[in-house]
Design a protein around this motif. Structure first.
Motif, short mmCIF file in Angstrom:
data_model
loop_
_atom_site.label_atom_id
_atom_site.label_comp_id
_atom_site.label_asym_id
_atom_site.label_seq_id
_atom_site.Cartn_x
_atom_site.Cartn_y
_atom_site.Cartn_z
N ILE A 1 14.87 -41.39 84.55
CA ILE A 1 15.58 -42.57 84.24
C ILE A 1 15.02 -42.58 82.46
CG2 ILE A 1 16.72 -44.81 83.89
CD1 ILE A 1 16.00 -45.03 86.98
N ASP A 2 15.86 -42.28 81.75
CA ASP A 2 15.54 -42.63 80.20
C ASP A 2 16.00 -44.09 79.81
OD1 ASP A 2 14.81 -40.02 79.97
OD2 ASP A 2 16.75 -39.42 79.07
N PHE A 3 15.30 -44.70 79.09
CA PHE A 3 15.59 -46.14 78.55
C PHE A 3 15.60 -46.25 77.31
CE2 PHE A 3 13.25 -46.50 82.92
CZ PHE A 3 14.14 -47.45 83.64
N TYR A 4 16.43 -47.11 76.85
CA TYR A 4 16.73 -47.28 75.44
C TYR A 4 16.76 -48.89 75.36
CZ TYR A 4 18.50 -42.52 75.22
OH TYR A 4 18.56 -41.30 75.09
N ALA A 5 15.86 -49.22 74.59
CA ALA A 5 15.91 -50.70 74.08
C ALA A 5 17.10 -51.29 73.43
CB ALA A 5 14.58 -51.08 73.42
N ALA A 6 17.44 -52.53 73.37
CA ALA A 6 18.53 -52.83 72.63
C ALA A 6 17.92 -52.92 71.23
CB ALA A 6 18.80 -54.34 73.01
N ARG A 7 18.94 -52.46 70.42
CA ARG A 7 18.56 -52.24 68.92
C ARG A 7 19.10 -53.68 68.01
NH1 ARG A 7 16.07 -48.55 70.84
NH2 ARG A 7 16.95 -46.31 70.61
N THR A 8 18.57 -54.81 68.69
CA THR A 8 19.07 -56.17 68.05
C THR A 8 17.87 -56.92 68.13
OG1 THR A 8 19.73 -56.92 70.32
CG2 THR A 8 21.55 -55.95 68.90
N ALA A 9 17.78 -57.80 66.88
CA ALA A 9 16.74 -58.61 66.77
C ALA A 9 17.14 -59.99 67.55
CB ALA A 9 16.55 -59.03 65.47
N GLY A 10 15.78 -60.49 67.98
CA GLY A 10 15.83 -61.89 68.58
C GLY A 10 15.13 -61.64 69.95
N ASP A 11 14.75 -63.00 70.70
CA ASP A 11 14.08 -62.97 71.89
C ASP A 11 15.00 -63.05 72.89
OD1 ASP A 11 11.75 -62.79 70.51
OD2 ASP A 11 11.75 -64.89 69.88
N THR A 12 16.24 -63.10 72.94
CA THR A 12 17.01 -63.29 73.97
C THR A 12 17.18 -61.97 74.69
OG1 THR A 12 18.56 -64.72 72.83
CG2 THR A 12 19.48 -63.62 74.69
N PRO A 13 16.84 -61.87 76.23
CA PRO A 13 16.87 -60.68 77.00
C PRO A 13 18.33 -60.13 76.91
CG PRO A 13 15.88 -62.42 78.21
CD PRO A 13 16.20 -63.19 76.91
N ALA A 14 18.41 -58.79 76.81
CA ALA A 14 19.70 -58.05 76.87
C ALA A 14 20.08 -57.66 78.04
CB ALA A 14 19.12 -56.87 75.86
N PRO A 15 21.40 -57.75 78.38
CA PRO A 15 21.85 -57.21 79.57
C PRO A 15 21.41 -55.72 79.49
CG PRO A 15 23.51 -58.36 78.41
CD PRO A 15 22.30 -58.18 77.51
N LEU A 16 21.54 -55.07 81.01
CA LEU A 16 21.08 -53.86 81.28
C LEU A 16 22.23 -53.09 81.76
CD1 LEU A 16 18.76 -51.71 81.53
CD2 LEU A 16 18.57 -52.29 84.00
N VAL A 17 22.54 -52.02 80.94
CA VAL A 17 23.59 -51.14 81.12
C VAL A 17 23.23 -49.70 81.88
CG1 VAL A 17 25.76 -50.01 80.43
CG2 VAL A 17 25.14 -52.01 79.51
N VAL A 18 23.54 -49.54 83.15
CA VAL A 18 23.01 -48.28 83.65
C VAL A 18 24.00 -47.09 83.51
CG1 VAL A 18 22.53 -47.27 85.80
CG2 VAL A 18 21.86 -49.45 85.49
N VAL A 19 23.91 -46.01 83.02
CA VAL A 19 24.75 -45.09 82.59
C VAL A 19 24.55 -43.63 83.76
CG1 VAL A 19 25.44 -43.43 80.77
CG2 VAL A 19 24.85 -45.78 80.18
N LEU A 20 25.53 -43.29 84.26
CA LEU A 20 25.56 -42.15 85.04
C LEU A 20 26.56 -41.26 84.31
CD1 LEU A 20 25.97 -44.31 88.31
CD2 LEU A 20 24.10 -42.71 87.91
#
Length: 291
Positions: free
Chosen positions: A39-58
């Motif tokens: 599985i490859d992971f990409y961090a959200a490219r946004t500033a801030g401390d709010t956790p980002a929703p996780l989108v799983v791509v198939l």
């Protein structure tokens, strides 16, 4: 047969979708020992401390080995730039030893399904390590074409037959599914010869097709109780609109409301093409479930 103008538009859409350079992930983790079990992971490219929703791509590609996760890395990056953490799942596909130029068989039974189940089971733990900023409590599954099938199937594991090795005792904690031009109804897909009878091949051919449908066909695995939206181009020549409509009808007959977003003058590939307006629509549909 499509007319010349429709075929030319479809070809241009495919060329655009595949014209983007692959985007390397921020991290990669294995969920098994096979090279494709990653599985490859990409961090959200946004500033801030709010956790980002996780989108799983198939990813799609008719469950055939010649199409791997690299072709959807621009789409994964697009989602990351819109504020999502992204997990891009690889899985074993069919025909990895076929001669160049031939049409390889689609998928492997049971390997393709084993991998998707194993990847989704391992994902929360892997994501917590690889993407500390991801909120796994707000997970949305998405997938394109054959990957759309896998996303719908993964969300329906709790309604698989009791003897299925992939059955879950209860629904996975998902915010929902956004399936993009999915091969969502195998019976209709076979009638239309979608992707050169890929769903027939995935299930092991005519000798096994009917027997394995209850274990693999999303249209047989309803209702799920999980929020589901299908996004479909009305000009799709690869997976025609009728396949998504049939799944939505099956859901309605099972007492479940499934969203069906139909996009005029859109074919198969703009849904994962960051240069296309349809891709923005996809991100908006994901956001409605994730946030």
């Amino acid at each position: 047969m499509p007319d010349d103008a429709a075929a030319a538009r479809a070809a241009a859409e495919e060329e655009s979708a595949f014209s983007h350079d692959p985007v390397d992930p921020d991290a990669t983790a294995s969920y098994g020992t096979h090279p494709d079990q990653v599985i490859d992971f990409y961090a959200a490219r946004t500033a801030g401390d709010t956790p980002a929703p996780l989108v799983v791509v198939l990813h799609g590609g008719a469950w055939r080995a010649r199409y791997d996760r690299r072709h959807v890395t621009p789409f994964a990056d697009f989602l990351a730039r819109r504020g999502f953490a992204v997990a891009n799942v690889e899985y074993r596909r069919g025909g990895d030893t076929e001669p160049v130029g031939d049409t390889p068989p689609a998928g492997r039974w049971p390997d393709t399904f084993e991998d998707v189940a194993a990847a989704l089971d391992a994902l929360p733990g892997l994501a917590r390590t690889a993407l500390p900023g991801a909120d796994v409590r707000r997970t949305v599954l998405t997938g394109h074409s054959a990957g759309g099938h896998l996303a719908l199937w993964a969300a329906a594991r709790h309604v698989l037959p009791a003897d299925s090795p992939w059955r879950l005792p209860e629904a996975a904690p998902l915010r929902g599914v956004v399936a993009l031009a999915p091969i969502a109804d195998f019976t209709v897909a076979e009638r239309l010869a979608v992707c050169e009878h890929a769903s027939l091949q995935l299930l092991g051919g005519s000798a096994h097709f009917e027997q394995r449908l209850p274990y693999a066909d999303p249209a047989r695995l309803l209702p799920t109780g999980i929020a589901t939206t299908l996004v479909q181009g009305r000009a799709d020549l690869v997976v025609p609109e009728a396949v998504s409509e049939s799944y939505a009808d099956a859901a309605a007959n099972a007492g479940e409301l499934v969203g069906l977003t139909l996009l005029a003058d859109v074919g198969h590939f703009p849904l994962i093409d960051p240069a296309a307006d349809a891709c923005i629509t996809v991100a908006e549909e994901i956001a409605q479930l994730a946030w």
